[in-house]
Design a protein around this motif. Structure first.
Motif, PDB file in Angstrom:
ATOM      1  N   PRO A   1       3.371  -1.687  -6.957  1.00  0.00           N
ATOM      2  CA  PRO A   1       3.830  -2.846  -6.176  1.00  0.00           C
ATOM      3  C   PRO A   1       3.558  -4.190  -6.844  1.00  0.00           C
ATOM      4  O   PRO A   1       3.370  -5.186  -6.161  1.00  0.00           O
ATOM      5  N   ILE A   2       3.545  -4.243  -8.183  1.00  0.00           N
ATOM      6  CA  ILE A   2       3.254  -5.509  -8.858  1.00  0.00           C
ATOM      7  C   ILE A   2       4.347  -6.523  -8.577  1.00  0.00           C
ATOM      8  O   ILE A   2       4.091  -7.661  -8.170  1.00  0.00           O
ATOM      9  N   ARG A   3       5.599  -6.124  -8.810  1.00  0.00           N
ATOM     10  CA  ARG A   3       6.698  -7.075  -8.645  1.00  0.00           C
ATOM     11  C   ARG A   3       6.833  -7.519  -7.197  1.00  0.00           C
ATOM     12  O   ARG A   3       7.023  -8.699  -6.915  1.00  0.00           O
ATOM     13  N   ASP A   4       6.732  -6.573  -6.266  1.00  0.00           N
ATOM     14  CA  ASP A   4       6.843  -6.932  -4.853  1.00  0.00           C
ATOM     15  C   ASP A   4       5.705  -7.849  -4.428  1.00  0.00           C
ATOM     16  O   ASP A   4       5.910  -8.790  -3.657  1.00  0.00           O
ATOM     17  N   ALA A   5       4.499  -7.589  -4.938  1.00  0.00           N
ATOM     18  CA  ALA A   5       3.363  -8.437  -4.591  1.00  0.00           C
ATOM     19  C   ALA A   5       3.579  -9.858  -5.098  1.00  0.00           C
ATOM     20  O   ALA A   5       3.280 -10.835  -4.394  1.00  0.00           O
ATOM     21  N   LEU A   6       4.100  -9.998  -6.321  1.00  0.00           N
ATOM     22  CA  LEU A   6       4.377 -11.326  -6.860  1.00  0.00           C
ATOM     23  C   LEU A   6       5.425 -12.040  -6.025  1.00  0.00           C
ATOM     24  O   LEU A   6       5.309 -13.242  -5.747  1.00  0.00           O
ATOM     25  N   TRP A   7       6.459 -11.321  -5.621  1.00  0.00           N
ATOM     26  CA  TRP A   7       7.510 -11.929  -4.814  1.00  0.00           C
ATOM     27  C   TRP A   7       6.987 -12.361  -3.445  1.00  0.00           C
ATOM     28  O   TRP A   7       7.280 -13.462  -2.976  1.00  0.00           O
ATOM     29  N   PHE A   8       6.231 -11.496  -2.810  1.00  0.00           N
ATOM     30  CA  PHE A   8       5.663 -11.841  -1.507  1.00  0.00           C
ATOM     31  C   PHE A   8       4.765 -13.070  -1.610  1.00  0.00           C
ATOM     32  O   PHE A   8       4.892 -14.020  -0.837  1.00  0.00           O
ATOM     33  N   ALA A   9       3.849 -13.047  -2.575  1.00  0.00           N
ATOM     34  CA  ALA A   9       2.899 -14.151  -2.699  1.00  0.00           C
ATOM     35  C   ALA A   9       3.600 -15.443  -3.088  1.00  0.00           C
ATOM     36  O   ALA A   9       3.308 -16.523  -2.535  1.00  0.00           O
TER      37      ALA A   9
ATOM     38  N   VAL B   1       0.834  -1.203   0.000  1.00  0.00           N
ATOM     39  CA  VAL B   1       0.000   0.000   0.000  1.00  0.00           C
ATOM     40  C   VAL B   1       0.868   1.251   0.000  1.00  0.00           C
ATOM     41  O   VAL B   1       0.570   2.244  -0.682  1.00  0.00           O
ATOM     42  N   GLY B   2       1.964   1.210   0.747  1.00  0.00           N
ATOM     43  CA  GLY B   2       2.869   2.347   0.749  1.00  0.00           C
ATOM     44  C   GLY B   2       3.487   2.606  -0.612  1.00  0.00           C
ATOM     45  O   GLY B   2       3.649   3.762  -1.024  1.00  0.00           O
ATOM     46  N   LEU B   3       3.814   1.529  -1.350  1.00  0.00           N
ATOM     47  CA  LEU B   3       4.352   1.707  -2.695  1.00  0.00           C
ATOM     48  C   LEU B   3       3.295   2.273  -3.640  1.00  0.00           C
ATOM     49  O   LEU B   3       3.594   3.132  -4.472  1.00  0.00           O
ATOM     50  N   ALA B   4       2.075   1.755  -3.521  1.00  0.00           N
ATOM     51  CA  ALA B   4       1.012   2.198  -4.428  1.00  0.00           C
ATOM     52  C   ALA B   4       0.642   3.657  -4.197  1.00  0.00           C
ATOM     53  O   ALA B   4       0.331   4.381  -5.144  1.00  0.00           O
ATOM     54  N   THR B   5       0.678   4.100  -2.960  1.00  0.00           N
ATOM     55  CA  THR B   5       0.285   5.476  -2.634  1.00  0.00           C
ATOM     56  C   THR B   5       1.465   6.421  -2.518  1.00  0.00           C
ATOM     57  O   THR B   5       1.273   7.612  -2.253  1.00  0.00           O
ATOM     58  N   ILE B   6       2.680   5.886  -2.715  1.00  0.00           N
ATOM     59  CA  ILE B   6       3.917   6.675  -2.570  1.00  0.00           C
ATOM     60  C   ILE B   6       3.924   7.373  -1.216  1.00  0.00           C
ATOM     61  O   ILE B   6       4.330   8.529  -1.084  1.00  0.00           O
ATOM     62  N   SER B   7       3.433   6.688  -0.209  1.00  0.00           N
ATOM     63  CA  SER B   7       3.387   7.224   1.151  1.00  0.00           C
ATOM     64  C   SER B   7       3.527   6.050   2.113  1.00  0.00           C
ATOM     65  O   SER B   7       2.537   5.375   2.419  1.00  0.00           O
ATOM     66  N   PRO B   8       4.746   5.756   2.557  1.00  0.00           N
ATOM     67  CA  PRO B   8       4.955   4.576   3.398  1.00  0.00           C
ATOM     68  C   PRO B   8       4.065   4.584   4.637  1.00  0.00           C
ATOM     69  O   PRO B   8       4.049   5.548   5.403  1.00  0.00           O
ATOM     70  N   LEU B   9       3.320   3.510   4.819  1.00  0.00           N
ATOM     71  CA  LEU B   9       2.496   3.389   6.013  1.00  0.00           C
ATOM     72  C   LEU B   9       3.331   3.050   7.237  1.00  0.00           C
ATOM     73  O   LEU B   9       3.032   3.486   8.343  1.00  0.00           O
ATOM     74  N   MET B  10       4.389   2.271   7.022  1.00  0.00           N
ATOM     75  CA  MET B  10       5.240   1.839   8.128  1.00  0.00           C
ATOM     76  C   MET B  10       6.666   1.705   7.612  1.00  0.00           C
ATOM     77  O   MET B  10       6.936   0.858   6.760  1.00  0.00           O
ATOM     78  N   PRO B  11       7.580   2.541   8.071  1.00  0.00           N
ATOM     79  CA  PRO B  11       8.969   2.424   7.609  1.00  0.00           C
ATOM     80  C   PRO B  11       9.529   1.034   7.910  1.00  0.00           C
ATOM     81  O   PRO B  11       9.340   0.496   8.989  1.00  0.00           O
ATOM     82  N   GLY B  12      10.196   0.457   6.916  1.00  0.00           N
ATOM     83  CA  GLY B  12      10.774  -0.854   7.100  1.00  0.00           C
ATOM     84  C   GLY B  12       9.785  -1.994   7.047  1.00  0.00           C
ATOM     85  O   GLY B  12      10.079  -3.098   7.519  1.00  0.00           O
ATOM     86  N   ALA B  13       8.597  -1.774   6.456  1.00  0.00           N
ATOM     87  CA  ALA B  13       7.590  -2.837   6.402  1.00  0.00           C
ATOM     88  C   ALA B  13       8.078  -4.019   5.577  1.00  0.00           C
ATOM     89  O   ALA B  13       7.798  -5.176   5.904  1.00  0.00           O
TER      90      ALA B  13
END
Length: 299
Positions: free
Chosen positions: A267-275, A20-32
């Motif tokens: 966050p497409i690539r990160d989402a694929l990696w996480f999943a 969500v932080g990547l999609a909104t360009i506003s980190p919700l939690m640093p170091g998530a």
């Protein structure tokens, strides 16, 4: 195990916060991202020991991704340092194919290594099957039609996407040959092909300790392949920029800059990696700390 369940829940929440932080360009939690990979690695480590080879490989891949995330988080640029412009490096000699390969490896070897370890973990898991296989070895049968079909279709998709990315970058650049682009992201393509080959073999491998092992491994390998291909697309652009441009500051960025085939800023690539990594962590057998007693016949 209650602790293991909470570790998995924490991984999901941290991954969602990072995406969500990547999609909104506003980190919700640093170091998530760092926390997410650390929690998934802990989930694997406490899942019954790390003696099985598949679990050791899986944990090594997750720890490598954790190192990548820590490095990216520790070296992230400050918002005030984002101004600058690229200029052509016309005075430099034409880079060779080996320069492109080395440049691509310089920016991609850690994520590619992590993905290769995840694929190797799935390959070992499909080869060994249950945590306690029978004593008598079973002969290795040739791959069946479904395995060949899955591998062929996956390889065609991987090569097709890779070729499309090379063509897109070649059209958007001036003087940068396709052979340089191929060389820059070749290691990532090889890992993607290894993932589809392993997915095909997973169909013919032993059933594993749980009925859902094969579907989890197949889905995890498929998502890992897509993540690696998306990363290969970005590597082509980054390697090209490193070879043909130099960064100067201050000043505006150029109006026309090549863009990757996939929107890697989302966050497409990160989402694929996480999943993909999570599914592989669920699908790889973790074994037990102590062997199960052998069944003793009566009568």
């Amino acid at each position: 195990m209650i602790l293991r369940g909470w570790l998995l829940v924490g991984f999901v929440l941290s991954a969602v916060a990072h995406l969500v932080g990547l999609a909104t360009i506003s980190p919700l939690m640093p170091g998530a991202e760092v926390l997410a990979w650390a929690l998934l690695a802990a989930y694997v480590a406490v899942g019954g020991g790390i003696r099985p080879p598949a679990v050791r490989l899986l944990l090594a891949g997750l720890l490598t991704l954790l190192v990548v995330a820590v490095w990216a988080w520790a070296t992230r640029p400050e918002p005030s340092a984002s101004f600058g412009f690229f200029v052509y490096r016309d005075s430099l000699p034409e880079p060779s194919v080996s320069d492109a390969l080395i440049g691509g490896l310089r920016v991609s070897w850690l994520p590619v290594l992590a993905s290769a370890l995840l694929v190797a973990a799935a390959a070992v898991a499909t080869r060994t099957g249950p945590a306690h296989p029978p004593v008598a070895p079973t002969p290795v049968a040739p791959p069946g039609a479904p395995a060949v079909l899955v591998s062929a279709v996956g390889a065609a998709l991987a090569v097709g996407f890779y070729s499309a990315a090379v063509a897109a970058w070649a059209r958007s650049t001036d003087g940068y040959g396709p052979i340089h682009l191929i060389a820059a992201a070749l290691p990532a393509l090889l890992v993607a092909l290894a993932a589809v080959a392993t997915a095909g073999r997973a169909l013919d491998g032993p059933p594993g300790p749980r009925p859902a092992t094969k579907p989890l491994l197949l889905a995890g390998l498929s998502l890992t392949m897509l993540a690696v291909l998306a990363f290969a697309d970005a590597v082509m652009g980054q390697s090209w920029s490193n070879l043909y441009f130099q960064y100067e500051s201050p000043g505006p960025r150029p109006e026309a800059m090549p863009t990757a085939l996939l929107p890697v800023d989302l966050p497409i690539r990160d989402a694929l990696w996480f999943a993909g990594a999570a599914l592989l962590a669920l699908g790889c057998p973790t074994g037990r700390r102590t062997p199960m007693p052998a069944a003793v016949g009566t009568g």
